[in-house]
Design a protein around this motif. Structure first.
Motif, PDB file in Angstrom:
ATOM      1  N   ALA A 121     -34.055 -41.193 -35.984  1.00 54.90           N
ATOM      2  CA  ALA A 121     -34.051 -40.672 -37.327  1.00 54.90           C
ATOM      3  C   ALA A 121     -32.651 -40.373 -37.809  1.00 54.90           C
ATOM      4  O   ALA A 121     -32.793 -40.481 -39.071  1.00 54.90           O
ATOM      5  N   THR A 163     -43.293 -39.647 -35.311  1.00 53.27           N
ATOM      6  CA  THR A 163     -43.710 -38.844 -36.561  1.00 53.27           C
ATOM      7  C   THR A 163     -43.057 -37.410 -36.395  1.00 53.27           C
ATOM      8  O   THR A 163     -42.790 -36.949 -37.625  1.00 53.27           O
ATOM      9  N   THR A 184     -38.140 -43.604 -39.735  1.00 55.03           N
ATOM     10  CA  THR A 184     -38.854 -43.351 -38.558  1.00 55.03           C
ATOM     11  C   THR A 184     -40.096 -43.034 -38.377  1.00 55.03           C
ATOM     12  O   THR A 184     -40.852 -43.174 -37.473  1.00 55.03           O
ATOM     13  N   ARG A 223     -34.966 -40.557 -41.760  1.00 54.10           N
ATOM     14  CA  ARG A 223     -36.377 -39.870 -41.522  1.00 54.10           C
ATOM     15  C   ARG A 223     -37.593 -40.694 -41.812  1.00 54.10           C
ATOM     16  O   ARG A 223     -38.433 -40.860 -41.022  1.00 54.10           O
ATOM     17  N   ALA A 253     -39.408 -36.988 -36.579  1.00 47.60           N
ATOM     18  CA  ALA A 253     -38.465 -37.379 -38.012  1.00 47.60           C
ATOM     19  C   ALA A 253     -39.177 -36.608 -38.889  1.00 47.60           C
ATOM     20  O   ALA A 253     -38.280 -36.148 -39.774  1.00 47.60           O
ATOM     21  N   GLY A 279     -31.911 -34.668 -36.210  1.00 47.44           N
ATOM     22  CA  GLY A 279     -33.020 -35.300 -35.216  1.00 47.44           C
ATOM     23  C   GLY A 279     -32.702 -35.229 -34.038  1.00 47.44           C
ATOM     24  O   GLY A 279     -33.640 -35.026 -33.119  1.00 47.44           O
TER      25      GLY A 279
END
Length: 420
Positions: free
Chosen positions: A296, A343, A304, A301, A346, A148
């Motif tokens: 993340a 968004t 997040t 993931r 992640a 990430g």
């Protein structure tokens, strides 16, 4: 020709891979700055050129729409090329396609051809497709611990180019006038220079090729269970959720962002206020990407992604109920950028690690195609919705996509846990 470093039989240590990864992230970040400058300078005048050449302001939005459709069309072929020949050739090819497009933009302005202009902007989408693919290239050699963060650093680098590009319009016009370029095309001289430098950087400095080297590392690690893998078992359901989350957030962001200048103009806002609002929105999209990348890596993931959805909800509510106050709309646009960033960063990391090495590039190309297509359709429909239920109604209506991402999160998390 396959990358020389990836064809050698010498065993690779974790330190070797980490060293190549650091270099790869650095090269990609610099290339993103160059690509961002090129893309920012191109798009900032696209609508003006479309209106000028067509003679009708209603066609001004077709420039951005053409670029977005071009990005969608070129995304999958670039991903396929990357799978066979590596990231270096794929990224350079995307920028080369955009270079042809920009050259045709200047030609179209010179001869006054609107049809050629739209074709040219379609090809410019190749540069955006390459810029999008760069974030996945940053994850080719990354492990779960840093995927990430590494990906987000490349996303963050876009901030510099996105800010510099539009600000080159004035100097570009002066240079263009001095050398006899068609009106409004002077800034594209900087675009051409940026694209040529990015191509040269990809070809000469992205060595060894991260994707080709990743293929070798995955094959090598299959015989070493103790190694920290850069790829895991395939998780198709999780990958599908990641693609959906990225596309939904992108569609929400583009739909609201595209209509904000029109709404603010109708509210009596000055062009300075509109420009500031969009600049702050872009800053929200990219400036804090590393924060979300680290988040993340540390909290997860999907967690997040859900944080991103919460920020998007705050953005849409603020923009909707504060639609009559430019200050509230500006805050809403900043939050919109932050939610998109969380968004996208992640989701991209989740998509990469949920895909077996052989499936990665195909799904990454599909993700970029999907998000670009959703953005193009969303921007078109947003204008219709704006005329139907207004800006506040538009902001609330697109929230349906946010609800869907949140509702499907447990399925993605459950699938991830079963295959972990």
């Amino acid at each position: 020709m396959a990358d020389a470093a990836s064809s050698t039989s010498a065993p690779l240590t974790a330190a070797d891979v980490a060293g190549v990864q650091r270099r790869t992230v650095g090269v990609l970040s610099v290339a993103q700055v160059l690509g961002g400058v090129a893309f920012g300078a191109t798009i900032s005048l696209g609508a003006v050129l479309a209106a000028e050449i067509s003679g009708d302001e209603t066609f001004s939005g077709l420039a951005a729409a053409s670029v977005t459709f071009g990005t969608a069309i070129i995304a999958i072929p670039l991903a396929r090329l990357a799978r066979v020949r590596g990231r270096r050739l794929s990224l350079a090819t995307g920028m080369a396609i955009a270079l042809v497009g920009v050259t045709l933009v200047v030609l179209a302005a010179g001869i006054g051809s609107f049809a050629l202009l739209l074709v040219a902007f379609l090809l410019v989408g190749g540069g955006q497709a390459a810029n999008l693919q760069s974030r996945f290239a940053a994850a080719d050699l990354a492990t779960d611990v840093s995927r990430g963060r590494d990906l987000s650093i490349v996303v963050w680098a876009t901030t510099i180019g996105a800010v510099l590009g539009p600000n080159l319009t004035g100097p570009g016009e002066l240079v263009g006038d001095a050398i006899g370029m068609p009106p409004l095309t002077g800034p594209y001289l900087f675009t051409i220079i940026g694209q040529i430098l990015a191509i040269a950087l990809y070809v000469t400095a992205l060595r060894p090729d991260p994707l080709l080297l990743a293929q070798r590392v995955v094959a090598q690690d299959a015989a070493r269970p103790e190694a920290r893998p850069i790829a895991r078992a395939d998780q198709p359901r999780v990958a599908r959720y990641a693609i959906f989350a990225i596309a939904a957030a992108h569609g929400v962001m583009v739909a609201v962002m595209a209509m904000t200048p029109v709404h603010l103009l109708h509210q009596g806002a000055t062009l300075t206020i509109i420009g500031l609002t969009l600049s702050l929105h872009i800053a929200g999209m990219y400036a804090l990407a590393p924060v979300f990348g680290i988040l993340a890596d540390r909290v997860g993931r999907i967690q997040t992604i859900l944080i991103g959805q919460a920020i998007l909800v705050a953005a849409l509510v603020t923009a909707s109920f504060g639609q009559d106050a430019p200050e509230a709309v500006t805050v809403g646009l900043i939050l919109l950028g932050l939610g998109w960033s969380a968004t996208t960063v992640a989701g991209s990391a989740l998509l990469t690690e949920a895909s077996a090495e052989k499936q990665r590039t195909r799904r990454q190309g599909l993700s970029d195609f999907t998000m670009s297509l959703v953005a193009a359709i969303g921007a078109i429909l947003a204008g219709v919705i704006l005329g139907w239920i207004g800006y506040g109604g538009l902001a609330l209506l697109v929230g349906v996509a946010v609800i869907a991402v949140v509702a499907l999160a447990p399925l993605g998390r459950a699938a991830s846990e079963r295959t972990a």
